[in-house]
Design an enzyme around this catalytic site. Structure first.
Site: not given
Lengths: 438, 438
Positions: B91, B160, B184
């Site tokens: 990420k 996210s 997330s």
């Protein structure tokens, strides 16, 4: 201009500093009035550093050119932040752009940081100037660096934020940044006769700081007075107001500290004198009925477990480049087990609820900041026993200078406060400091 | 060799991947037997990426050359780690040495990391190869990136950690790293039909990851199965054993989720089907008598307050470069006040004690991983309501795939466990996953 003696007399080793500095609020007024400049503040700090460093060994990197350049830019600009031109020291586990972050270990030698840590960036925005990096114990654990206590060169300055405490005590910088996982901000301030402040864990971003124990690590600050700490905390947090010393007498809960570990007679006596002085000015002080002793061991469990996770690669690949004390701690931590870790954390959260409930009525807990004065010798940094339970409970704490042994060696007292009332804690601590000058 | 379909049928948009991958333990055996190489694993991943990325948009940076070079080194060496040659996605709020960490924001454009984040370094030591950086929402909050859900291109992948979930769901990489502050990691896995795991806050070092909320942020992992997650978690933590699926039926506490927020009928139905299937194999499942609804609001309070501290400079200096949703959250957070923050944390710690007490008897809490299937559209990432209380209490959680709507869209269930029994939670989750294939 109010002036303040920064370095006390040095009884066993020649005086290393006679520097005087104004309070930070005075400095701000002086700069605003055009009576001094950021450049002059930096040059004075560099002069004090040159005069004291051969004895103290508080710094690992001095960024003289970068500090001068930043001062020139500040002098050329129109913006005046609350820390305009104030030189600061930064513990060497905290990133400063362009400088190495070596963590007091050969394993990190030469690792230059690309960006400022969050807390450093906030200090710079407020106008502070990074003078350099200060000595840390190895990875902020117990293996000492070379730093000596400016109040008595034969004694440890404490750790792990050894250089930050010593740099402020020696009068080189009025502010320094440290970190605390056990007692690494509170204890060295007490030993060096300066003030320090640790916000509750989680109140400040830890970005750009080498982490050891995620549930315990927090950044903290050193200054000569609690009032200066309040200005720094407000600047870093972007608070709209700087906490002023409270005008009314506080309500305090007294812990003598002996349930957390041995307290030396001179510390116990000083705490009694402090209680007498504070009561004399109206403070309501009652014995705290807390039973926090078991949290000592729980803090050790949590610290060892989390450190062993964070540093398992260093332990596996480079055990011979770790100090004995750090290696032994990591080996112990690897054997702790997640169930013991979770149980220790659970006991701490239960106690935290009790303590914050009590702190809903009282302003702070009053106790020693350290078991006694700084121990003799530089081979160890003293014990964090007076801080472990509170750090485990993530409560904010202030070390307050002013007390001394009969021989004049500093002794610190500590206030621990409610995690949701930082400003109130600093206001109470300033009230207390004003009554503890011996 | 066991093969496993990774990307399901795509009902409204052409099939984007027909890739199959082995389990990680199969991959390790295949590499050990010399039947494949790290280089081939990387080339296959790059081929799948090329085939799927035009539809999915899961990646912000693909480090093809660096991945190939790392694969060559692994193939030339003799060491075989548990993730030898496994390509992973990271990420884009997590540092990878030499690649930008842009956090989905123009404010971080072009900021190249000097070192691997702690979790990335641990993955590399285990033999994993960073294929590239995956799409994050803006600063891991709610403003979406361009990523589409590989199971249905008209739907959000969740956030996210959007790109990490989608990259695994599309079969490009078998493992990806994300982070969770609210929901997330759990929510995007549920939406994309993959498995995910979030350790308790504080169990892994957050060094080198952009922090938003220190008391909530944690790294987590995506994979196609819980068994693969167990291998990854053990590798990152240096565990001596990989948790195997439990052989006996577990004891579970059932939460239907509706006290945390609206649960869509298809999710409620799927949860009932799951309960029936698990009971059919002997699981003891009783209704949990928890009252966690208020922790929803408390999580919001803590998140807003801590985010506003961490990002106050961005809000002050660059409000026009923040999305509306992030800017509004930061403005709200700046008004929360430390007393409200501390009160919310205190309620969470009190509830945590109750919940961990219950989890001393039961193996896990079973509840929806998200309120329903992935919502239609790419303008929002869905709601983290099913995760907020548990993240606030710092409890580990697993998202388990296998359930579907009548139309075939993935639905996830979630297990939440005791913070001191991560291995047991993963063992229980693997038992559950084996019984949830629809």
């Amino acid at each position: 201009m109010r002036v303040r003696g920064v370095a006390g007399p040095h009884r066993r080793a020649g005086v290393v500093s006679t520097a005087v500095t104004a309070s930070l609020q005075e400095t701000a007024r002086t700069v605003a009035a055009g009576s001094t400049t950021a450049t002059r503040l930096v040059e004075e700090a560099l002069e004090r550093l040159a005069a004291t460093e051969p004895d103290i060994h508080a710094w690992v990197t001095v960024a003289a050119d970068a500090a001068r350049e930043q001062a020139r830019r500040l002098d050329a600009g129109s913006h005046r932040g609350p820390l305009h031109g104030v030189p600061v020291g930064v513990k060497d586990i905290i990133d400063v752009a362009g400088l190495p972050t070596e963590c007091g270990s050969p394993l990190r030698a030469g690792r230059v940081a690309g960006e400022d840590a969050w807390v450093v960036a906030r200090l710079r925005e407020a106008g502070a100037i990074v003078l350099g990096k200060t000595v840390t114990t190895e990875f902020a654990y117990f293996q000492p660096g070379p730093t000596r206590n400016p109040r008595d060169l034969t004694r440890t300055p404490g750790g792990s934020s050894s250089g930050s405490a010593a740099a402020v005590a020696a009068g080189v910088v009025p502010v320094a940044v440290g970190t605390q996982t056990a007692g690494s901000v509170i204890r060295p301030a007490a030993f060096c006769g300066v003030a320090s402040y640790v916000p509750p864990v989680g109140a400040l971003s830890y970005e750009g700081i080498h982490p050891m124990c995620p549930s315990l690590d927090t950044a903290g600050f050193f200054a000569t007075t609690v009032e200066d700490l309040a200005l720094v905390r407000a600047a870093v947090g972007g608070w709209s107001e700087v906490p002023a010393p409270r005008s009314d007498a506080p309500t305090l809960l007294l812990m003598r500290g002996d349930e957390l570990g041995p307290v030396e007679p001179e510390m116990a006596d000083a705490l009694e004198r402090a209680v007498t002085a504070l009561r004399g000015d109206g403070a309501r002080i009652s014995d705290a009925t807390l039973r926090l002793g078991p949290l000592e061991d729980d803090h050790v469990t949590v610290m060892e477990y989390e450190a062993a996770v964070s540093m398992r690669t260093e332990l596996a690949t480079s055990p011979d480049r770790l100090s004995d004390i750090l290696r032994e701690m990591l080996v112990k931590g690897a054997a702790v087990g997640e169930a013991s870790w979770a149980a220790a954390r659970a006991r701490a959260t239960a106690q935290r609820d009790l303590v914050t409930g009590l702190l809903g009525e009282a302003d702070a807990i009053l106790l020693p900041a350290a078991p006694g004065p700084a121990p003799e010798g530089l081979g160890a940094t003293g014990k964090p026993t007076m801080s472990r339970p509170f750090q485990l409970m993530n409560l904010p704490a202030v070390a307050i200078p002013g007390m001394r042994t009969a021989a004049g060696v500093p002794l610190g007292v500590q206030l621990v406060g409610h995690p949701g009332r930082e400003a109130g804690l600093l206001a109470t601590a300033a009230w207390v400091q004003a009554r503890l000058q011996e």
